[in-house]
Design an enzyme around this catalytic site. Structure first.
Site, PDB file in Angstrom:
ATOM      1  N   SER A 142       0.853  -1.186   0.000  1.00  0.00           N
ATOM      2  CA  SER A 142       0.000   0.000   0.000  1.00  0.00           C
ATOM      3  C   SER A 142       0.888   1.235   0.000  1.00  0.00           C
ATOM      4  CB  SER A 142      -0.888   0.009   1.256  1.00  0.00           C
ATOM      5  OG  SER A 142      -1.543   1.249   1.416  1.00  0.00           O
ATOM      6  N   TYR A 155      -2.212   0.129  10.587  1.00  0.00           N
ATOM      7  CA  TYR A 155      -2.272  -0.335   9.197  1.00  0.00           C
ATOM      8  C   TYR A 155      -0.964  -0.032   8.479  1.00  0.00           C
ATOM      9  CZ  TYR A 155      -3.606  -0.797   4.327  1.00  0.00           C
ATOM     10  OH  TYR A 155      -3.641  -1.158   3.001  1.00  0.00           O
TER      11      TYR A 155
END
Length: 247
Positions: A142, A155
């Protein structure tokens, strides 16, 4: 040139979002796919829809956080298609919250899926790839693995882990064994992730952010580009973002 035809790929989180788009894109290249998901009904329905068009695909219900289930899945892939050529480590959770919210359940769930889940899948397929001295592992990362925001600390930490893990794998498994290890780092993608955020403030922020999102198929195109290279070429990392995303 199509370097993917007749290869066997395992895709985790395959029944929705980026996983489903990636599965469709691989099938279009002539790849045989083991579609892995913990949602049995969803993955069986998804696979049945693709088989109608002649795809070589099998559904497998498993939880990536369970090593035993991942090992069994790898054996199933070998028994079904006699090879494991590609692993797309895709199953993941992205949950936003403030640190002050102490959303410890969300923290632990992300660690279990985004870190332990990836490691479990790798451990399941790696012995077979090492034995034949070939194979590709693509870890879905990501943009949050490249920079950190205040509402996505855990995250981001899981995705920084994926970056570090993949780089180490490249330096050992690529250099010494000829395996190709890659990451793709998506920006904001419309996968339904915003609806999974449990924290009220985090969910509001997620829905606002999702207005910029691009489609899972855009990431699937990048997956195909990364994987469809000659054996002596590795695409280390691709960052794919909406044009108007400013981070």
């Amino acid at each position: 040139m199509n370097h993917l035809h007749s290869k066997t790929a395992i895709v985790t989180g395959a029944s929705s979002g980026i996983g489903a788009a990636t599965t469709r894109a691989l099938i279009a290249q002539g790849v045989r796919v083991i579609a892995v998901s913990r949602d049995e009904e969803e993955v069986e329905t998804f696979v049945a829809s693709l088989r109608k068009n002649g795809a070589q695909i099998e559904a497998y219900t498993a939880d990536v956080t369970c090593p035993e289930q991942m090992n069994a899945m790898a054996l199933f892939a070998l028994q079904t298609y006699a090879s494991i050529d590609i692993l797309v480590n895709n199953a993941g959770l992205m949950l936003f919250s403030n640190w002050s919210d102490l959303a410890t359940t969300d923290w632990n769930n992300m660690i279990d899926v985004n870190i332990k889940g990836y490691l479990n899948a790798i451990a399941a397929v790696l012995p077979f790839m090492l034995e034949k001295k070939s194979g590709q592992i693509l870890n879905m990362d990501s943009v949050a693995g490249h920079q950190v925001g205040p509402g996505a600390g855990v995250y981001s930490a899981t995705k920084f882990f994926v970056q570090a893990m993949t780089e180490s794998m490249r330096k050992e498994l690529g250099v010494n064994h000829g395996l190709r290890i890659s990451t793709i780092s998506p920006g904001v993608i419309n996968t339904g992730w915003a609806d999974k955020v449990t924290d009220p403030a985090g969910r509001k922020a997620a829905h606002e952010l999702n207005k910029l999102a691009i489609a899972p198929s855009d990431i699937a195109d990048a997956v195909i580009y990364s994987l469809n290279q000659p054996a002596n070429v590795t695409v280390n990392d691709l960052i794919i973002s909406p044009t108007r995303q400013d981070w």
